[in-house]
Design a protein around this motif. Structure first.
Motif, PDB file in Angstrom:
ATOM      1  N   ARG A 147       3.794 -14.751  23.433  1.00  0.00           N
ATOM      2  CA  ARG A 147       3.053 -14.808  22.184  1.00  0.00           C
ATOM      3  C   ARG A 147       3.040 -16.232  21.659  1.00  0.00           C
ATOM      4  NH1 ARG A 147       1.837  -9.903  20.051  1.00  0.00           N
ATOM      5  NH2 ARG A 147       2.857  -8.092  20.977  1.00  0.00           N
ATOM      6  N   PRO A 148       2.065 -16.573  20.816  1.00  0.00           N
ATOM      7  CA  PRO A 148       1.960 -17.948  20.320  1.00  0.00           C
ATOM      8  C   PRO A 148       3.232 -18.474  19.662  1.00  0.00           C
ATOM      9  CG  PRO A 148      -0.050 -16.751  19.828  1.00  0.00           C
ATOM     10  CD  PRO A 148       0.906 -15.748  20.396  1.00  0.00           C
ATOM     11  N   THR A 149       3.908 -17.646  18.878  1.00  0.00           N
ATOM     12  CA  THR A 149       5.120 -18.120  18.193  1.00  0.00           C
ATOM     13  C   THR A 149       6.224 -18.430  19.192  1.00  0.00           C
ATOM     14  OG1 THR A 149       4.615 -16.869  16.181  1.00  0.00           O
ATOM     15  CG2 THR A 149       6.908 -17.535  16.520  1.00  0.00           C
ATOM     16  N   PHE A 150       6.418 -17.562  20.165  1.00  0.00           N
ATOM     17  CA  PHE A 150       7.446 -17.789  21.183  1.00  0.00           C
ATOM     18  C   PHE A 150       7.114 -19.038  21.992  1.00  0.00           C
ATOM     19  CE2 PHE A 150       9.595 -17.175  25.243  1.00  0.00           C
ATOM     20  CZ  PHE A 150      10.847 -16.737  24.850  1.00  0.00           C
ATOM     21  N   GLY A 151       5.840 -19.167  22.366  1.00  0.00           N
ATOM     22  CA  GLY A 151       5.423 -20.344  23.117  1.00  0.00           C
ATOM     23  C   GLY A 151       5.589 -21.621  22.321  1.00  0.00           C
ATOM     24  N   TRP A 152       5.348 -21.536  21.013  1.00  0.00           N
ATOM     25  CA  TRP A 152       5.522 -22.722  20.164  1.00  0.00           C
ATOM     26  C   TRP A 152       6.973 -23.173  20.170  1.00  0.00           C
ATOM     27  CZ3 TRP A 152       8.448 -24.269  16.066  1.00  0.00           C
ATOM     28  CH2 TRP A 152       8.049 -25.442  15.420  1.00  0.00           C
ATOM     29  N   PHE A 153       7.899 -22.228  20.048  1.00  0.00           N
ATOM     30  CA  PHE A 153       9.318 -22.597  20.062  1.00  0.00           C
ATOM     31  C   PHE A 153       9.726 -23.173  21.415  1.00  0.00           C
ATOM     32  CE2 PHE A 153       9.873 -20.176  16.126  1.00  0.00           C
ATOM     33  CZ  PHE A 153      10.776 -20.996  15.460  1.00  0.00           C
ATOM     34  N   ALA A 154       9.159 -22.643  22.499  1.00  0.00           N
ATOM     35  CA  ALA A 154       9.452 -23.212  23.819  1.00  0.00           C
ATOM     36  C   ALA A 154       8.988 -24.662  23.881  1.00  0.00           C
ATOM     37  CB  ALA A 154       8.767 -22.388  24.909  1.00  0.00           C
ATOM     38  N   GLY A 155       7.779 -24.923  23.375  1.00  0.00           N
ATOM     39  CA  GLY A 155       7.267 -26.283  23.360  1.00  0.00           C
ATOM     40  C   GLY A 155       8.058 -27.186  22.440  1.00  0.00           C
ATOM     41  N   TRP A 156       8.436 -26.670  21.278  1.00  0.00           N
ATOM     42  CA  TRP A 156       9.206 -27.444  20.304  1.00  0.00           C
ATOM     43  C   TRP A 156      10.577 -27.838  20.867  1.00  0.00           C
ATOM     44  CZ3 TRP A 156       9.083 -30.440  16.339  1.00  0.00           C
ATOM     45  CH2 TRP A 156      10.166 -30.575  15.476  1.00  0.00           C
ATOM     46  N   ILE A 157      11.254 -26.888  21.490  1.00  0.00           N
ATOM     47  CA  ILE A 157      12.561 -27.171  22.096  1.00  0.00           C
ATOM     48  C   ILE A 157      12.396 -28.140  23.260  1.00  0.00           C
ATOM     49  CG2 ILE A 157      14.449 -26.144  23.443  1.00  0.00           C
ATOM     50  CD1 ILE A 157      14.123 -23.635  21.691  1.00  0.00           C
ATOM     51  N   MET A 158      11.338 -27.960  24.041  1.00  0.00           N
ATOM     52  CA  MET A 158      11.122 -28.815  25.205  1.00  0.00           C
ATOM     53  C   MET A 158      10.837 -30.251  24.799  1.00  0.00           C
ATOM     54  SD  MET A 158      11.052 -28.849  28.509  1.00  0.00           S
ATOM     55  CE  MET A 158      10.477 -29.914  29.840  1.00  0.00           C
ATOM     56  N   VAL A 159       9.935 -30.459  23.858  1.00  0.00           N
ATOM     57  CA  VAL A 159       9.589 -31.829  23.484  1.00  0.00           C
ATOM     58  C   VAL A 159      10.760 -32.519  22.813  1.00  0.00           C
ATOM     59  CG1 VAL A 159       8.612 -31.378  21.182  1.00  0.00           C
ATOM     60  CG2 VAL A 159       7.734 -33.272  22.560  1.00  0.00           C
ATOM     61  N   THR A 160      11.539 -31.768  22.020  1.00  0.00           N
ATOM     62  CA  THR A 160      12.739 -32.349  21.413  1.00  0.00           C
ATOM     63  C   THR A 160      13.751 -32.720  22.491  1.00  0.00           C
ATOM     64  OG1 THR A 160      12.402 -30.963  19.447  1.00  0.00           O
ATOM     65  CG2 THR A 160      14.546 -32.010  19.690  1.00  0.00           C
ATOM     66  N   GLY A 161      13.931 -31.819  23.459  1.00  0.00           N
ATOM     67  CA  GLY A 161      14.833 -32.114  24.569  1.00  0.00           C
ATOM     68  C   GLY A 161      14.368 -33.305  25.379  1.00  0.00           C
ATOM     69  N   GLN A 162      13.055 -33.423  25.592  1.00  0.00           N
ATOM     70  CA  GLN A 162      12.524 -34.556  26.348  1.00  0.00           C
ATOM     71  C   GLN A 162      12.794 -35.874  25.630  1.00  0.00           C
ATOM     72  OE1 GLN A 162       8.487 -33.057  26.653  1.00  0.00           O
ATOM     73  NE2 GLN A 162       8.670 -32.806  28.861  1.00  0.00           N
ATOM     74  N   ILE A 163      12.674 -35.866  24.313  1.00  0.00           N
ATOM     75  CA  ILE A 163      12.955 -37.086  23.548  1.00  0.00           C
ATOM     76  C   ILE A 163      14.423 -37.484  23.719  1.00  0.00           C
ATOM     77  CG2 ILE A 163      13.136 -38.029  21.210  1.00  0.00           C
ATOM     78  CD1 ILE A 163      10.656 -36.352  20.488  1.00  0.00           C
ATOM     79  N   VAL A 164      15.311 -36.486  23.742  1.00  0.00           N
ATOM     80  CA  VAL A 164      16.728 -36.777  23.954  1.00  0.00           C
ATOM     81  C   VAL A 164      16.954 -37.303  25.374  1.00  0.00           C
ATOM     82  CG1 VAL A 164      19.067 -35.865  23.833  1.00  0.00           C
ATOM     83  CG2 VAL A 164      17.325 -34.954  22.317  1.00  0.00           C
ATOM     84  N   VAL A 165      16.216 -36.766  26.357  1.00  0.00           N
ATOM     85  CA  VAL A 165      16.328 -37.251  27.734  1.00  0.00           C
ATOM     86  C   VAL A 165      15.885 -38.717  27.820  1.00  0.00           C
ATOM     87  CG1 VAL A 165      15.623 -36.929  30.123  1.00  0.00           C
ATOM     88  CG2 VAL A 165      15.941 -34.953  28.681  1.00  0.00           C
ATOM     89  N   VAL A 166      14.818 -39.063  27.101  1.00  0.00           N
ATOM     90  CA  VAL A 166      14.355 -40.456  27.089  1.00  0.00           C
ATOM     91  C   VAL A 166      15.483 -41.370  26.623  1.00  0.00           C
ATOM     92  CG1 VAL A 166      12.733 -42.093  26.066  1.00  0.00           C
ATOM     93  CG2 VAL A 166      11.950 -39.813  26.699  1.00  0.00           C
ATOM     94  N   ALA A 167      16.154 -40.973  25.544  1.00  0.00           N
ATOM     95  CA  ALA A 167      17.261 -41.774  25.027  1.00  0.00           C
ATOM     96  C   ALA A 167      18.391 -41.869  26.045  1.00  0.00           C
ATOM     97  CB  ALA A 167      17.774 -41.167  23.722  1.00  0.00           C
ATOM     98  N   ALA A 168      18.739 -40.748  26.671  1.00  0.00           N
ATOM     99  CA  ALA A 168      19.830 -40.741  27.642  1.00  0.00           C
ATOM    100  C   ALA A 168      19.512 -41.613  28.845  1.00  0.00           C
ATOM    101  CB  ALA A 168      20.112 -39.303  28.090  1.00  0.00           C
ATOM    102  N   ALA A 169      18.255 -41.569  29.317  1.00  0.00           N
ATOM    103  CA  ALA A 169      17.867 -42.397  30.466  1.00  0.00           C
ATOM    104  C   ALA A 169      17.920 -43.877  30.117  1.00  0.00           C
ATOM    105  CB  ALA A 169      16.465 -42.004  30.933  1.00  0.00           C
ATOM    106  N   ALA A 170      17.439 -44.237  28.940  1.00  0.00           N
ATOM    107  CA  ALA A 170      17.455 -45.640  28.535  1.00  0.00           C
ATOM    108  C   ALA A 170      18.879 -46.169  28.407  1.00  0.00           C
ATOM    109  CB  ALA A 170      16.705 -45.811  27.213  1.00  0.00           C
ATOM    110  N   LEU A 171      19.802 -45.340  27.941  1.00  0.00           N
ATOM    111  CA  LEU A 171      21.200 -45.746  27.800  1.00  0.00           C
ATOM    112  C   LEU A 171      21.858 -46.015  29.151  1.00  0.00           C
ATOM    113  CD1 LEU A 171      22.366 -43.274  25.008  1.00  0.00           C
ATOM    114  CD2 LEU A 171      22.156 -45.756  24.786  1.00  0.00           C
TER     115      LEU A 171
END
Length: 513
Positions: free
Chosen positions: A109-133
């Motif tokens: 459903r759209p709400t569930f998919g939104w949370f999947a995307g929200w968690i994923m993009v937030t996690g990806q931003i954290v991965v960017v920071a971890a890779a740069a470090l």
């Protein structure tokens, strides 16, 4: 927006056919479609970046799992291949940017998919920071002048952690610029970087194996506390961190020619190639280490093995290749997060969607999401100034979030299969050949992928004091992953509850028929 687009006919080839297929999903072709098969493979491989992540987490894995942490690599690779096989099926049917968000939304459903995307993009931003470090792991070992802050360069020290934040900020400024310039420049850098990384990884493996100091029995020795199982569960963090991001080939689908045929295969080949190289590199490091008991392998990792076993000149030359891999990996991960944020903004489901969904007609690049991801990642890197423990907290947090987001795709996919809603005849790709499909193996592979993903998420997020707060006195680092994940979900829930009508998406995709 429609739920799915019919696969193109055999003669619907080339950019026009790819654009027409995208239009079937309700989207116009704004990103420039210029990537071929190798560029798609490079997108997934550079996110994984075996040189970046193996060098970044080898010391941690050995310090807890001992030589036996080697066996966590084939185990994690097998589990991730199960997930990748499911994603390959989805990439063939839904070749759209923002893969995790798009797939989860269309499967549930759209709400569930939104949370999947929200968690994923937030996690990806954290991965960017971890890779740069990760630059801190290799640059000071190449030349002491890279230790701009002064003092001990080890990432686990206060001066090393502070210098890591400085180097990461410089790298993020560069990768953000490239992510704004042009798709062709980005693709070229990825291809060149991945080629250099594969050559460098193969050379490192050969040199380490030919400079072995001991036999394979070292892989039967465990370390750390909590017994063999506990040690290996923590030691698996290293492999879990390395073998993520293979879905990036799906993220770049709207920029790939013939994505229905290309993306599924490059998802699997990127993960398999990276997994094999990483496993052999870990084995080579264990066999070639000058000592297993002097403590350096558990603190300096593979950088110590290279410079000690192969000589300063050869070792530092190879570390230069590692530094290049880290830069390219940071670039690729930021690109993937940018496409996810752009995809969600295009549907009008994130704040400032109008700005974040703009694509430059000249460059074909969504500049605002790139800048947003770069600034957010740089902000996370500043946590390293607070305490060296932030390095590990950031690393494990991003892994746990990506594993959870993956499970939010494989879960609805399994439900769809159990309800009989997964078509056994998905159609054909752009060349008229059958789309990638797991066939009768789809159900067991999907079920195992979900179980593996959820189990690993719990393992990563478990608040072990010995792992996250070894010095004591920083309870918030011990609980950092759980707290960060909880805060992400809470913030998303607040936004969804208070979202203004003007921010609502124009149309939400219906579930897969």
């Amino acid at each position: 927006m429609t739920a799915t687009a019919p696969p193109p006919s055999a003669d619907a080839t080339g950019p026009a056919g790819d654009s027409a297929a995208l239009a079937g999903f309700g989207y116009s072709q704004e990103l420039h479609r210029s990537m071929g098969r190798y560029a798609s493979f490079a997108a997934g491989f550079s996110f994984i970046s075996v040189l970046t992540t193996v060098f970044q987490f080898f010391a941690f894995g050995y310090s807890f799992g001992g030589g036996a942490f080697f066996w966590t690599w084939p185990a994690v690779l097998l589990g991730q291949l199960l997930v990748a096989a499911c994603f390959a099926e989805l990439a063939a049917r839904y070749p759209i940017s923002g893969a995790i968000y798009q797939w989860s939304t269309r499967l549930s459903r759209p709400t569930f998919g939104w949370f999947a995307g929200w968690i994923m993009v937030t996690g990806q931003i954290v991965v960017v920071a971890a890779a740069a470090l990760a630059l801190q792991v290799v640059l000071p070992a190449i030349w002491s002048g890279f230790q701009l802050v002064g003092g001990d360069p080890a990432p686990t020290t206060a001066t090393g952690a502070a210098n890591a934040a400085v180097l990461a900020g410089m790298l993020l400024a560069l990768t953000t610029l490239v992510n704004v310039l042009d798709n062709r420049v980005l693709s070229a850098i990825n291809r060149i970087g991945v080629t250099a990384e594969i050559i460098g990884a193969a050379l490192i493996i050969v040199l380490l194996l030919t400079h072995s100091e001991r036999g394979g029995g070292v892989t039967l020795r465990t370390g750390g506390e909590g017994g063999t199982i506990g040690a290996l569960l923590v030691g698996a963090f290293a492999a879990a961190y390395v073998l993520i991001g293979f879905d990036s080939a799906g993220e770049m689908s709207e920029e790939t020619r013939h994505p229905r045929r290309t993306a599924p295969r490059t998802i699997l080949t990127a993960l398999f190639a990276a997994g094999v190289l990483a496993t052999l590199m870990v084995l080579g490091g264990l066999l070639a280490a000058p000592s297993l008991t002097d403590g350096r392998l558990a603190t300096e990792g593979l950088a110590y093995v290279l410079t000690s076993s192969l000589g300063s000149g050869v070792g530092k030359a190879l570390l230069v290749d590692v530094a290049v891999a880290i830069a390219v990996a940071t670039l690729a991960i930021q690109t993937s997060a940018t496409r996810m944020l752009f995809s969600m903004a295009r549907d009008g489901v994130v704040p400032a969607s109008r700005v974040l969904s703009r694509v430059s007609p000249r460059t074909g690049m969504p500049a605002a999401p790139a800048v947003t991801v770069g600034v957010a990642a740089a902000g996370l890197c500043l946590l390293n100034l607070a305490s060296p423990e932030a390095f590990l907290a950031i690393g494990t947090t991003c892994i746990a979030m990506l594993y959870l987001a993956y499970a939010m795709v494989t879960g609805p996919m399994l439900v769809r299969r159990l309800r009989g809603g997964w078509s056994a005849d998905p159609g054909v790709d752009e060349t008229g050949r059958p789309l990638f499909s797991l066939g009768r193996w789809g159900l067991p592979i999907n079920a195992l992928a979900l179980v593996y993903g959820l189990a690993m998420t719990v393992n990563l997020a478990w608040p072990r004091a010995a792992v996250y707060d070894p010095e004591g006195g920083h309870w918030y680092f011990q609980w950092f992953t759980a707290l960060f994940l909880g805060a992400t979900v809470l913030l998303g829930a607040v936004y969804r509850a208070r979202r203004r009508p003007a921010e609502a998406p124009v149309a939400q995709p219906a579930p897969v028929p």
